[in-house]
Scaffold this active site. Structure first.
Site, mmCIF file in Angstrom:
data_model
loop_
_atom_site.group_PDB
_atom_site.id
_atom_site.type_symbol
_atom_site.label_atom_id
_atom_site.label_comp_id
_atom_site.label_asym_id
_atom_site.label_seq_id
_atom_site.Cartn_x
_atom_site.Cartn_y
_atom_site.Cartn_z
ATOM 1 N N ASP A 46 -27.151 79.862 -2.268
ATOM 2 C CA ASP A 46 -25.633 79.065 -2.706
ATOM 3 C C ASP A 46 -25.770 77.786 -4.030
ATOM 4 O O ASP A 46 -25.703 76.568 -2.792
ATOM 5 C CB ASP A 46 -24.682 79.760 -1.447
ATOM 6 C CG ASP A 46 -23.460 78.971 -2.783
ATOM 7 O OD1 ASP A 46 -22.139 79.975 -2.833
ATOM 8 O OD2 ASP A 46 -22.525 77.682 -2.479
ATOM 9 N N TYR A 51 -23.808 70.998 -8.415
ATOM 10 C CA TYR A 51 -24.216 70.405 -7.368
ATOM 11 C C TYR A 51 -25.388 69.813 -8.128
ATOM 12 O O TYR A 51 -26.359 69.375 -8.188
ATOM 13 C CB TYR A 51 -24.883 71.487 -7.054
ATOM 14 C CG TYR A 51 -23.455 71.710 -5.541
ATOM 15 C CD1 TYR A 51 -22.099 71.958 -6.139
ATOM 16 C CD2 TYR A 51 -24.201 73.431 -5.019
ATOM 17 C CE1 TYR A 51 -21.672 72.425 -5.179
ATOM 18 C CE2 TYR A 51 -23.371 74.121 -4.280
ATOM 19 C CZ TYR A 51 -21.757 73.833 -4.204
ATOM 20 O OH TYR A 51 -21.025 74.307 -3.663
ATOM 21 N N LYS A 76 -22.133 78.540 -9.533
ATOM 22 C CA LYS A 76 -20.822 78.285 -10.139
ATOM 23 C C LYS A 76 -20.531 77.995 -11.313
ATOM 24 O O LYS A 76 -21.232 76.933 -11.641
ATOM 25 C CB LYS A 76 -20.044 77.729 -8.896
ATOM 26 C CG LYS A 76 -20.377 78.466 -7.315
ATOM 27 C CD LYS A 76 -19.466 77.775 -6.433
ATOM 28 C CE LYS A 76 -20.293 78.115 -5.018
ATOM 29 N NZ LYS A 76 -21.356 77.059 -4.224
ATOM 30 N N HIS A 109 -15.565 78.099 -10.249
ATOM 31 C CA HIS A 109 -15.457 76.973 -8.843
ATOM 32 C C HIS A 109 -14.221 77.177 -7.953
ATOM 33 O O HIS A 109 -14.266 76.861 -6.897
ATOM 34 C CB HIS A 109 -16.041 76.231 -9.402
ATOM 35 C CG HIS A 109 -16.957 75.307 -7.885
ATOM 36 N ND1 HIS A 109 -17.790 74.322 -8.048
ATOM 37 C CD2 HIS A 109 -16.617 75.190 -7.018
ATOM 38 C CE1 HIS A 109 -18.477 73.975 -6.979
ATOM 39 N NE2 HIS A 109 -17.954 74.795 -6.265
ATOM 40 N N ILE A 230 -22.451 80.191 4.934
ATOM 41 C CA ILE A 230 -24.000 79.894 4.067
ATOM 42 C C ILE A 230 -23.851 78.088 4.659
ATOM 43 O O ILE A 230 -23.590 77.311 4.034
ATOM 44 C CB ILE A 230 -23.299 79.186 2.402
ATOM 45 C CG1 ILE A 230 -21.596 79.277 2.076
ATOM 46 C CG2 ILE A 230 -23.571 81.038 1.855
ATOM 47 C CD1 ILE A 230 -21.741 79.101 0.313
ATOM 48 N N SER A 233 -28.206 72.698 5.552
ATOM 49 C CA SER A 233 -28.779 71.610 6.433
ATOM 50 C C SER A 233 -29.799 71.303 5.219
ATOM 51 O O SER A 233 -30.828 71.928 4.370
ATOM 52 C CB SER A 233 -29.105 71.990 7.428
ATOM 53 O OG SER A 233 -30.394 70.876 7.981
ATOM 54 N N ARG A 238 -33.355 72.324 12.400
ATOM 55 C CA ARG A 238 -31.344 72.729 11.644
ATOM 56 C C ARG A 238 -31.368 74.208 10.766
ATOM 57 O O ARG A 238 -30.189 74.648 10.849
ATOM 58 C CB ARG A 238 -30.692 72.146 11.280
ATOM 59 C CG ARG A 238 -30.486 70.773 12.540
ATOM 60 C CD ARG A 238 -28.951 69.774 11.569
ATOM 61 N NE ARG A 238 -28.848 69.002 12.727
ATOM 62 C CZ ARG A 238 -28.082 67.796 12.662
ATOM 63 N NH1 ARG A 238 -27.666 67.849 11.213
ATOM 64 N NH2 ARG A 238 -27.472 66.931 13.931
ATOM 65 N N ASN A 242 -30.028 77.869 12.004
ATOM 66 C CA ASN A 242 -28.728 77.912 11.455
ATOM 67 C C ASN A 242 -28.827 79.160 11.056
ATOM 68 O O ASN A 242 -28.677 80.238 10.750
ATOM 69 C CB ASN A 242 -28.151 77.473 10.717
ATOM 70 C CG ASN A 242 -28.071 75.929 10.591
ATOM 71 O OD1 ASN A 242 -27.372 75.077 12.059
ATOM 72 N ND2 ASN A 242 -27.569 75.205 10.008
HETATM 73 P P1 NAD Z 1 -21.561 72.844 6.188
HETATM 74 O O1 NAD Z 1 -20.337 72.723 7.164
HETATM 75 O O2 NAD Z 1 -22.378 73.755 5.760
HETATM 76 O O3 NAD Z 1 -21.907 71.399 6.966
HETATM 77 C C1 NAD Z 1 -23.324 71.168 6.891
HETATM 78 C C2 NAD Z 1 -23.362 69.293 7.327
HETATM 79 O O4 NAD Z 1 -23.352 69.696 8.502
HETATM 80 C C3 NAD Z 1 -25.227 69.545 7.355
HETATM 81 O O5 NAD Z 1 -24.904 68.073 6.276
HETATM 82 C C4 NAD Z 1 -25.321 68.733 8.130
HETATM 83 O O6 NAD Z 1 -25.103 67.281 8.782
HETATM 84 C C5 NAD Z 1 -24.755 69.087 9.715
HETATM 85 N N1 NAD Z 1 -25.293 70.471 10.238
HETATM 86 C C6 NAD Z 1 -25.923 71.290 9.506
HETATM 87 N N2 NAD Z 1 -26.416 72.072 10.423
HETATM 88 C C7 NAD Z 1 -26.164 72.094 11.489
HETATM 89 C C8 NAD Z 1 -26.624 71.967 13.104
HETATM 90 N N3 NAD Z 1 -27.284 73.278 13.531
HETATM 91 N N4 NAD Z 1 -26.516 71.679 13.811
HETATM 92 C C9 NAD Z 1 -26.220 69.967 13.881
HETATM 93 N N5 NAD Z 1 -24.784 70.135 12.476
HETATM 94 C C10 NAD Z 1 -25.208 70.804 11.764
HETATM 95 O O7 NAD Z 1 -20.937 72.126 5.106
HETATM 96 P P2 NAD Z 1 -20.539 71.707 3.589
HETATM 97 O O8 NAD Z 1 -22.253 71.937 3.327
HETATM 98 O O9 NAD Z 1 -19.422 71.400 3.079
HETATM 99 O O10 NAD Z 1 -21.152 73.728 3.186
HETATM 100 C C11 NAD Z 1 -22.350 74.531 3.168
HETATM 101 C C12 NAD Z 1 -22.182 75.213 1.727
HETATM 102 O O11 NAD Z 1 -21.287 75.824 0.707
HETATM 103 C C13 NAD Z 1 -22.412 73.911 0.983
HETATM 104 O O12 NAD Z 1 -23.648 73.852 1.002
HETATM 105 C C14 NAD Z 1 -22.367 74.615 -0.649
HETATM 106 O O13 NAD Z 1 -22.956 75.660 -0.742
HETATM 107 C C15 NAD Z 1 -20.935 75.162 -0.201
HETATM 108 N N6 NAD Z 1 -20.126 75.112 -0.520
HETATM 109 C C16 NAD Z 1 -18.910 75.388 -1.498
HETATM 110 C C17 NAD Z 1 -17.486 74.313 -2.165
HETATM 111 C C18 NAD Z 1 -16.696 75.435 -2.981
HETATM 112 O O14 NAD Z 1 -15.868 74.386 -3.436
HETATM 113 N N7 NAD Z 1 -17.145 76.562 -3.430
HETATM 114 C C19 NAD Z 1 -17.430 73.656 -1.553
HETATM 115 C C20 NAD Z 1 -17.573 73.181 -0.402
HETATM 116 C C21 NAD Z 1 -19.125 73.773 0.085
#
Ligand code: NAD
Length: 278
Positions: A46, A51, A76, A109, A230, A233, A238, A242
């Site tokens: 994704d 980005y 997006k 988006h 999605i 990390s 991780r 995941n």
């Molecule tokens: P997420 O909830 O996936 O959290 C990611 C963070 O959690 C990492 O940076 C790390 O700090 C921590 N983490 C990851 N795996 C871990 C583990 N196993 N143990 C402990 N900590 C861990 O947050 P995200 O990146 O905001 O969301 C995931 C994806 O969703 C984004 O990368 C993006 O592709 C998408 N997204 C889309 C929108 C949108 O507006 N459509 C907005 C935000 C994110």
């Protein structure tokens, strides 16, 4: 290696229920992270134009040697590009940066209601879909009122709505709306961005009970309520952790305990007013 199950979108296209997100991963790091994710077994990635890592993502995809039909790539359209003609141009630019000839899922988006052109934008998405350049089209951060307008004024029901969703923001009403209209719920920030959620005592206790990590428990919760997830990390262990969420199951007691964590608390912006970059 974990085998990720697929869900069926409303046009019959199969989408892996768990994919890899790359928000906030710089372009060169994205190549490495996506490469690690593909090695770990992820097949869905994704990204988004905003980005600024479509090129890095595309490089990892090309280097992987994985047949294109085994991959599911989402990108997006950014807010500044909404509008019919600008969407068609932006889509071409995303394809170029990714080095692909089609996208699996193309999303608007944000609705940017103040700009008032998401219906025209979606009509351009319908053209892209009709031309076979996106296998499915959908939206992100749309509220019921925006989805309703699309359903009434265009001909293709969005395949998915990618929304902020995690145990502290469970979005029950929006999920019910999606289910009623055949729209898949895709959860962004599924781990609550790794902030407080993974330290919540209920989550930690369930993790201990199953000899799993808090992140794995939260991802299982998503999968068991039918979400596409999605997680993101850049840490190799991780990334593997995941996706290793298919060998255990939360029971009814766990699911009920997680259900009460809902606080209706957003980490991200409010889709009704967010117009950044528009
Ligand atoms: P997420 O909830 O996936 O959290 C990611 C963070 O959690 C990492 O940076 C790390 O700090 C921590 N983490 C990851 N795996 C871990 C583990 N196993 N143990 C402990 N900590 C861990 O947050 P995200 O990146 O905001 O969301 C995931 C994806 O969703 C984004 O990368 C993006 O592709 C998408 N997204 C889309 C929108 C949108 O507006 N459509 C907005 C935000 C994110």
């Amino acid at each position: 290696m974990s085998k990720v199950p697929s869900i069926s979108l409303n046009n019959g296209v199969a989408m892996p229920q768990l994919g890899f997100g790359v928000w906030q991963v710089p372009d060169d790091e994205a190549t490495k992270a996506v490469g690690l994710a593909l090695e770990a077994g992820y097949r869905s990635i994704d990204t988004a134009a905003i980005y600024e890592n479509e090129e890095g993502t595309g490089r990892a995809v090309a280097a992987s040697g994985i047949p294109r039909e085994e991959l599911f790539i989402t990108t997006k359209l950014w807010n500044s590009e909404q509008g019919y003609d600008s969407t068609l141009r932006a889509f071409d630019a995303s394809l170029d940066r990714l080095g692909l000839d089609h996208i699996d899922l193309y999303l608007i988006h944000w609705p940017v209601p103040s700009k008032g052109v998401y219906v025209d934008t979606y009509k351009a998405f319908e053209k892209i879909y009709a031309d076979g350049r996106a296998r499915a089209i959908g939206v992100s951060n749309f509220l019921p009122e925006h989805l309703t307008r699309l359903i009434e004024e265009t001909s293709i029901v969005p395949a998915a709505n990618q929304i902020e969703l995690h145990p502290q923001l469970q979005q029950a009403e929006l999920r019910a709306f999606h289910a009623q209209h055949g729209i898949k719920t895709e959860a962004w920030s599924p781990l609550g961005q790794g902030r407080g959620l993974l330290e919540v005592p209920t989550v930690v206790a369930i993790a201990q009970k199953h000899e799993r990590t808090p992140a794995q428990v939260v991802l299982r919760w998503h999968l068991q309520i039918g979400n596409v997830v999605i997680p993101k990390s850049v840490t190799p262990s991780r990334i593997r952790e995941n996706i290793d969420v298919f060998g255990f199951e939360l029971d009814d007691e766990d699911m009920s305990a997680l259900a009460v964590l809902d606080e209706g608390k957003r980490l991200g912006p409010n889709p009704a007013t967010f117009d950044y970059g528009a």
